[in-house]
Enzyme design. Structure first.
Site, PDB file in Angstrom:
ATOM      1  N   ILE A  30       0.822  -1.220   0.000  1.00  0.00           N
ATOM      2  CA  ILE A  30       0.000   0.000   0.000  1.00  0.00           C
ATOM      3  C   ILE A  30       0.858   1.272   0.000  1.00  0.00           C
ATOM      4  CG2 ILE A  30      -0.221   0.361   2.511  1.00  0.00           C
ATOM      5  CD1 ILE A  30      -3.254   0.692   2.054  1.00  0.00           C
ATOM      6  N   GLU A  94       7.059  -4.584  10.694  1.00  0.00           N
ATOM      7  CA  GLU A  94       5.949  -3.759  11.203  1.00  0.00           C
ATOM      8  C   GLU A  94       4.627  -4.503  11.159  1.00  0.00           C
ATOM      9  OE1 GLU A  94       6.101  -0.161   8.943  1.00  0.00           O
ATOM     10  OE2 GLU A  94       7.766   0.654  10.131  1.00  0.00           O
ATOM     11  N   HIS A  99       5.948 -11.971   5.468  1.00  0.00           N
ATOM     12  CA  HIS A  99       5.801 -11.518   4.076  1.00  0.00           C
ATOM     13  C   HIS A  99       7.181 -11.264   3.490  1.00  0.00           C
ATOM     14  CE1 HIS A  99       5.605  -8.097   6.836  1.00  0.00           C
ATOM     15  NE2 HIS A  99       6.288  -7.426   5.915  1.00  0.00           N
TER      16      HIS A  99
HETATM   17  P1  5GP Z   1       7.525  -4.821   7.173  1.00  0.00           P
HETATM   18  O1  5GP Z   1       8.229  -3.601   7.677  1.00  0.00           O
HETATM   19  O2  5GP Z   1       6.667  -5.473   8.223  1.00  0.00           O
HETATM   20  O3  5GP Z   1       8.437  -5.779   6.468  1.00  0.00           O
HETATM   21  O4  5GP Z   1       6.575  -4.279   6.021  1.00  0.00           O
HETATM   22  C1  5GP Z   1       5.203  -4.130   6.129  1.00  0.00           C
HETATM   23  C2  5GP Z   1       4.722  -3.620   4.788  1.00  0.00           C
HETATM   24  O5  5GP Z   1       3.325  -3.753   4.748  1.00  0.00           O
HETATM   25  C3  5GP Z   1       5.035  -2.142   4.545  1.00  0.00           C
HETATM   26  O6  5GP Z   1       5.779  -2.005   3.345  1.00  0.00           O
HETATM   27  C4  5GP Z   1       3.679  -1.485   4.462  1.00  0.00           C
HETATM   28  O7  5GP Z   1       3.612  -0.457   3.495  1.00  0.00           O
HETATM   29  C5  5GP Z   1       2.772  -2.659   4.085  1.00  0.00           C
HETATM   30  N1  5GP Z   1       1.418  -2.509   4.565  1.00  0.00           N
HETATM   31  C6  5GP Z   1       1.030  -2.116   5.812  1.00  0.00           C
HETATM   32  N2  5GP Z   1      -0.310  -2.093   5.888  1.00  0.00           N
HETATM   33  C7  5GP Z   1      -0.777  -2.486   4.670  1.00  0.00           C
HETATM   34  C8  5GP Z   1      -2.092  -2.649   4.131  1.00  0.00           C
HETATM   35  O8  5GP Z   1      -3.102  -2.420   4.790  1.00  0.00           O
HETATM   36  N3  5GP Z   1      -2.174  -3.088   2.850  1.00  0.00           N
HETATM   37  C9  5GP Z   1      -1.075  -3.342   2.093  1.00  0.00           C
HETATM   38  N4  5GP Z   1      -1.265  -3.737   0.833  1.00  0.00           N
HETATM   39  N5  5GP Z   1       0.177  -3.184   2.561  1.00  0.00           N
HETATM   40  C10 5GP Z   1       0.326  -2.761   3.835  1.00  0.00           C
END
Ligand code: 5GP
Ligand code: ZN
Length: 139
Positions: A30, A94, A99
């Site tokens: 997103i 986060e 993922h």
């Molecule tokens: P992390 O830091 O956990 O590896 O990355 C989490 C990712 O999830 C971030 O790049 C953030 O932009 C994405 N993200 C967070 N909330 C949402 C959402 O509601 N929908 C989508 N498609 N991506 C999300």
């Protein structure tokens, strides 16, 4: 509080999907750091690779590699790709549903990877060897 990725997988929250099968989905991030930034996500909820069956984690990475190959040959025509998994808060995680990020790269695209250690002298061979042994003993 529910898990946002579980909600997306269950159709309770919107996302732009690229892929869905019985085990793994992929949808656009997103808040993309570059055009085409997407996430490959196992359907089963788990925060860390250790929380999920090994074959599910393997399939998640295989799917990420397959999609990355597709991105490379797509009209997006990136100059490169980063694959990235944050395991734990200290690693920048986060969303605590595993993922793999697939991040197309376009040269000077404003996404930077840096480390304070790069400003210092690199460790010598003995130190690298000691660290290698620590890891070797654990696998
Ligand atoms: P992390 O830091 O956990 O590896 O990355 C989490 C990712 O999830 C971030 O790049 C953030 O932009 C994405 N993200 C967070 N909330 C949402 C959402 O509601 N929908 C989508 N498609 N991506 C999300
Ligand atoms: Zn979840």
């Amino acid at each position: 509080m529910g898990c946002i990725f579980c909600n997306i997988i269950e159709g309770k929250a919107d996302a732009s999907f690229i892929h869905k099968d019985d085990d793994v989905v992929a949808f656009m991030d997103i808040r993309p750091v570059s055009k085409g930034h997407l996430l490959v996500v196992p359907i089963q909820h788990g925060s860390s690779p250790e929380d999920l069956p090994e074959e599910i984690v393997t399939k998640t990475f295989e799917t990420a590699l397959r999609i990355a190959r597709g991105v490379k040959t797509s009209e997006l025509a990136p100059a490169g790709i980063n694959l990235f998994l944050a395991d734990g808060k200290a690693a920048g995680q986060e969303v605590f549903h595993l993922h793999v990020h697939v991040i197309p790269r376009y040269g000077d695209d404003g996404f930077h990877i840096s480390a304070d250690a790069w400003a210092e002298a690199p460790p010598d061979r003995a130190e690298l060897g000691d660290t290698a042994s620590i890891i070797q003993r654990a696998i």
